[in-house]
Design an enzyme around this catalytic site. Structure first.
Site, PDB file in Angstrom:
ATOM      1  N   HIS A   1       0.838  -1.208   0.000  1.00  0.00           N
ATOM      2  CA  HIS A   1       0.000   0.000   0.000  1.00  0.00           C
ATOM      3  C   HIS A   1       0.872   1.257   0.000  1.00  0.00           C
ATOM      4  O   HIS A   1       0.677   2.179  -0.802  1.00  0.00           O
ATOM      5  CB  HIS A   1      -0.911  -0.027   1.229  1.00  0.00           C
ATOM      6  N   GLU A   2       1.859   1.289   0.890  1.00  0.00           N
ATOM      7  CA  GLU A   2       2.711   2.476   0.991  1.00  0.00           C
ATOM      8  C   GLU A   2       3.658   2.593  -0.203  1.00  0.00           C
ATOM      9  O   GLU A   2       3.994   3.697  -0.641  1.00  0.00           O
ATOM     10  CB  GLU A   2       3.504   2.442   2.294  1.00  0.00           C
TER      11      GLU A   2
ATOM     12  N   HIS B   1       2.073   4.514  -2.948  1.00  0.00           N
ATOM     13  CA  HIS B   1       2.208   5.957  -2.716  1.00  0.00           C
ATOM     14  C   HIS B   1       3.589   6.433  -3.149  1.00  0.00           C
ATOM     15  O   HIS B   1       3.735   7.429  -3.865  1.00  0.00           O
ATOM     16  CB  HIS B   1       2.058   6.280  -1.223  1.00  0.00           C
TER      17      HIS B   1
ATOM     18  N   ASP C   1      -4.886   7.532  -1.365  1.00  0.00           N
ATOM     19  CA  ASP C   1      -5.794   6.647  -0.637  1.00  0.00           C
ATOM     20  C   ASP C   1      -7.192   6.675  -1.239  1.00  0.00           C
ATOM     21  O   ASP C   1      -7.664   7.699  -1.738  1.00  0.00           O
ATOM     22  CB  ASP C   1      -5.870   7.058   0.834  1.00  0.00           C
TER      23      ASP C   1
END
Length: 841
Positions: free
Chosen positions: A155-156, A159, A166
């Site tokens: 998930h990170e 980014h 998000d």
């Protein structure tokens, strides 16, 4: 072998700018040279290293599956603090450093807040700065609240590497869906769950259905979405990767464009997978046939630095005072910057290279002075950067047996393209305490120097170096914290004076206020704008309300000043996040431009404790299991608050340099449109819609636009893809204000199909006097209906009033139960007692 001047510029810029940027590269589908750094403030715990390995290994498998067999983690360096015990497993870092770190394992921003997040302050599709994990998270102590660490790292990483955002929104957790029902903000809508208010007190927890807010028409503030523990939906990792079934990013076919997510806002309603598919990584890869091997880990422990100064003494250095400026920079580095116990060597080069000093360890001023004596005094001959670099590695090789080290930390190339030590004069400043050092330089004749400490005592013991045209003063120990005042008086006309003040933190327990500066690109082509960023922090906490000024100097000496803004408009992606930004377009020449940034703070500046930082993994309030909510420990209560900065401060930082090409001769044509509006907001008040936004300028964020064009549509994709064919709003009375002003406009929508209308979408385009257009803004939306909440059991279909269920156990003859709207309960009893158990939903 001699380098051309152009190649030399690019190499030097790579070395200078690469000092604090990621070293990650994609090689045959695998990410190499990832750095995970453990902060020196983290207490020694060797199990953290093993947990990092486990996390990355799991993440590599998840990443491979989530990207349809395209990407994985190939090799990772774990940077271990010097304060930790040494081990035979630990090697010495090469160019790896804490500033290069892609993942930082560091204490929480505020006590008790362990949310993993990515420091992301640029736009969609642009790489972020770093990922922040706390030791407790890495050690698995927060798995209930944030899920598996391996999936969370994916998930990170999205980014960090691909610039996605998000797909949930804690500020707008619910929205009015086109189905005319209240829905939880998520992607995809296939993820199921319950909307409930869940409260705990004294070890007892209660659950009830959510009520609607009379103003927003959505669910009340305390309402939360609890996902079902067992799901079948595979998307999306950017919503809640902690759900077991979620293994994919949202794609075009299952992307929720209605939800008010930051990803929709920043990425123009494209799905996460569409953004990833447009990345350079994606274009440079094809799916693999076989699963990859597990990542390879290197354990690196920081030791004393090894540096070789590579000084240019070619003929070009004899012009424009270049040789003296280079020596000033080298002296400053040797006297103040390089730490004791470091190893330093020196090489001079023109058409050939000469080793002036092998590596020597800095233990006192004796070694520093010895190196200062080897600085060049004249310049002549050709230019061969390669020979200088080659000689520097010979220095390392000759000293290998003596110091028993494997490789050199860095080369410092000081030459014709060296960024100037341009500091910004100021009549006063404040120190942060320890090892305070003053450096003054001039171009023609030494000025009169006056310096007073905060008690008004004049300081006079500057060391004057007339040959190098510099003066310096070191204050041993900890200097008095407060405002120091200076005055410089030039003795000749057309003098250039610079002053540099450096000071280290007086206490390790109080993080210093720091400024980091950068530009969005190392090389640029006219007329593309350059974005200047300055990050002002105390530790990891943003400082807002500072005055931040950037000075940009061309290679001919022309300077331009920009006041940077943290207003969430134009070049600035997020308001009040401690990152100040601005577009730069005032190009005067081709070639190199250097950047310096100054931040001043006082009564208007404050530390902003973000309630929850953006670009982070979602906190899981609990799960729905067999129709019942199993709650997690409540998140520590924090508020989004600001605290005044207790000191006046002044900080200056170098932002490196960038190279411009294709700049035409003056006068420059008007090729700069207004900047795109990114903060448009819309609210419905009766039959009117009120719009607010930040005004763009004639040239990006400078000046005033000529006009605004506002268009609406009942379909978001029609407005996005066919803006010019959408319905136009009459803006005859809308007169633009100066750039960075707050704009407002109210209008009554027309030609809406009342029967089927659900949303109205609005966007703005601004046009300047040369008819250059900004392009459509972000899309704002208003719901043209009152959404329907979840039905309440036993609710009267006509009243629309939520009524509690009451279970009574009565002992006695007469009991009157009076139920009033808004769940007011009245129990009147006669004769004997009555007990009531009240359950609300």
């Amino acid at each position: 072998m001699a380098f051309s001047r152009g190649v030399g510029i690019l190499l030097l810029l790579y070395l200078l700018r690469g000092s604090d940027t990621s070293l990650v590269r994609l090689n045959e589908n695998g990410y190499e040279d990832i750095i995970i750094a453990i902060d020196p403030a983290v207490p020694e715990d060797a199990t953290i290293i093993e947990h990092i390995k486990e996390m990355v290994t799991k993440a590599s498998t998840h990443l491979f599956e989530a990207t349809e067999k395209r990407f994985f983690f190939k090799n990772v360096s774990i940077l271990i603090p010097e304060s930790w015990k040494d081990s035979v497993e630990y090697r010495r870092p090469k160019q790896e450093s804490y500033k290069h770190a892609d993942v930082k394992v560091a204490p929480p921003t505020l006590e008790g807040r362990h949310e993993p997040y990515t420091r992301q302050f640029t736009e969609c599709e642009e790489k972020a700065e770093y990922i922040h994990f706390t030791p407790d998270f890495v050690l698995g102590k927060k798995q209930d609240e944030y899920g598996d660490s391996g999936k969370l790292l994916v998930h990170e990483w999205a980014h960090l590497r691909w610039g996605v955002f998000d797909e949930y929104n804690e500020d707008q957790p619910f929205y009015s869906a086109s189905s005319k029902k209240i829905k939880a903000t998520r992607c995809s809508t296939g993820i199921t769950g319950m909307n409930r208010v869940y409260t705990c007190q004294g070890g007892s927890c209660t659950t009830r259905r959510c009520r609607t807010n009379s103003t927003t028409k959505l669910y009340e503030k305390d309402c939360q979405f609890f996902p079902d523990k067992v799901q079948s939906e595979k998307a999306s990792i950017m919503f809640m990767q902690s759900i077991n079934s979620v293994t994919e990013f949202c794609k075009k076919e299952n992307h929720n464009r209605e939800a008010p997510t930051l990803h929709n806002e920043k990425c123009n309603y494209r799905s996460t997978w569409e953004v990833i598919s447009n990345s350079e990584d994606f274009h440079n890869s094809i799916p693999m046939e076989m699963p990859p091997s597990p990542p390879f880990f290197s354990l690196l422990r920081i030791r004393e630095r090894i540096v070789c100064l590579v000084l240019d003494v070619s003929g070009s250095m004899a012009t424009n005072d270049r040789l003296n400026r280079m020596n000033q920079a080298a002296k400053y580095f040797l006297k103040q910057i390089i730490e004791n116990r470091s190893w330093v060597g020196m090489v001079h080069f023109h058409s050939q290279a000469t080793i002036k000093s092998e590596l020597i360890q800095i233990n006192s001023d004796i070694e520093r002075d010895k190196l200062l004596q080897t600085l060049p005094t004249n310049a002549n001959g050709g230019t061969s950067i390669c020979s200088g670099i080659k000689a520097a590695f010979q220095v390392e090789a000759m000293s290998l047996l003596q110091i028993k080290l494997r490789t050199m930390d860095s080369l410092m190339l000081l030459g014709p393209w060296l960024q100037k030590m341009l500091m910004l004069p100021r009549s006063h400043f404040s120190t942060v305490g320890k090892d305070t050092f003053f450096l003054l330089t001039w171009s023609k004749q030494a000025p009169a120097i006056y310096l007073w400490d905060l008690k008004g005592t004049q300081i006079t013991n500057f060391t004057m170096d007339m040959d190098s045209k510099m003066a310096y003063l070191s204050i041993p120990g900890t200097a008095q914290v407060g405002v120091w005042t200076y005055n410089l008086e030039a003795n000749v006309t057309s003098e250039i004076l610079t002053i540099t003040v450096t000071s280290r933190a007086a206490s390790s327990s109080v993080p210093p206020i720091t400024v980091n500066a950068k530009v969005n690109t190392d090389t640029n082509i006219f007329p593309s704008p350059t974005i200047v960023y300055a990050e002002v922090l105390q530790g990891y906490t943003p400082i807002i309300g500072a005055r931040v000024t950037a000075t940009i100097e061309s290679n001919t000496g022309k300077t331009e000043e920009l006041v940077l803004l943290d207003n969430g408009a134009g070049a600035d992606a997020f308001k009040d996040d401690g990152v100040y930004s601005r577009y730069f377009t005032a190009y005067s020449d081709n070639g190199r431009y250097s950047l310096k940034v100054r931040a001043d703070g006082g009564t208007n500046s404050a530390r902003r404790s973000l309630r929850h930082p953006s670009s982070r993994a979602a906190y899981i309030p609990g799960w729905v299991v067999d129709g019942e909510i199993q709650g997690n420990p409540p998140r520590p209560e924090t508020t989004e608050a600001t605290q005044p900065v207790l000191e006046n401060f002044s900080r200056t930082a170098s932002g490196g340099a960038f190279v411009m090409s294709n700049v035409p001769n003056s006068p420059l044509p008007d090729m700069y449109p207004p900047n795109r509006i990114t903060d448009l907001q819309a609210t419905l008040d009766g039959e009117e819609i009120s719009l607010t936004w930040t005004a763009p300028g004639d040239d990006y964020d400078v000046g005033k636009v000529q006009q605004y064009i506002i268009r609406t549509s009942e379909n978001v994709l029609d407005l996005r893809d066919n803006f010019n064919n959408s319905l136009r709003v009459d803006t005859t009375n809308l007169i633009p204000n100066e750039a960075n002003s707050k704009e407002t406009f109210v209008f009554k929508p027309e030609n809406i199909s009342e029967e089927n209308a659900t949303y109205l979408f609005i966007a703005i385009e601004s046009v300047d006097k040369s008819n250059l257009s900004s392009g459509p803004s972000n899309i704002a939306q208003v719901a043209l209906f009152t959404p329907q909440a979840e039905p309440i059991p036993d609710e009267s279909s006509s009243s629309g009033v939520s009524i509690s269920t009451i279970v009574l156990s009565v002992v006695g003859s007469v009991v009157l139960v009076c139920i009033i709207v808004s769940t007011t309960i009245c129990i009147l009893k006669k004769k004997r007692s009555a007990s009531a158990a009240i359950t609300t939903f």
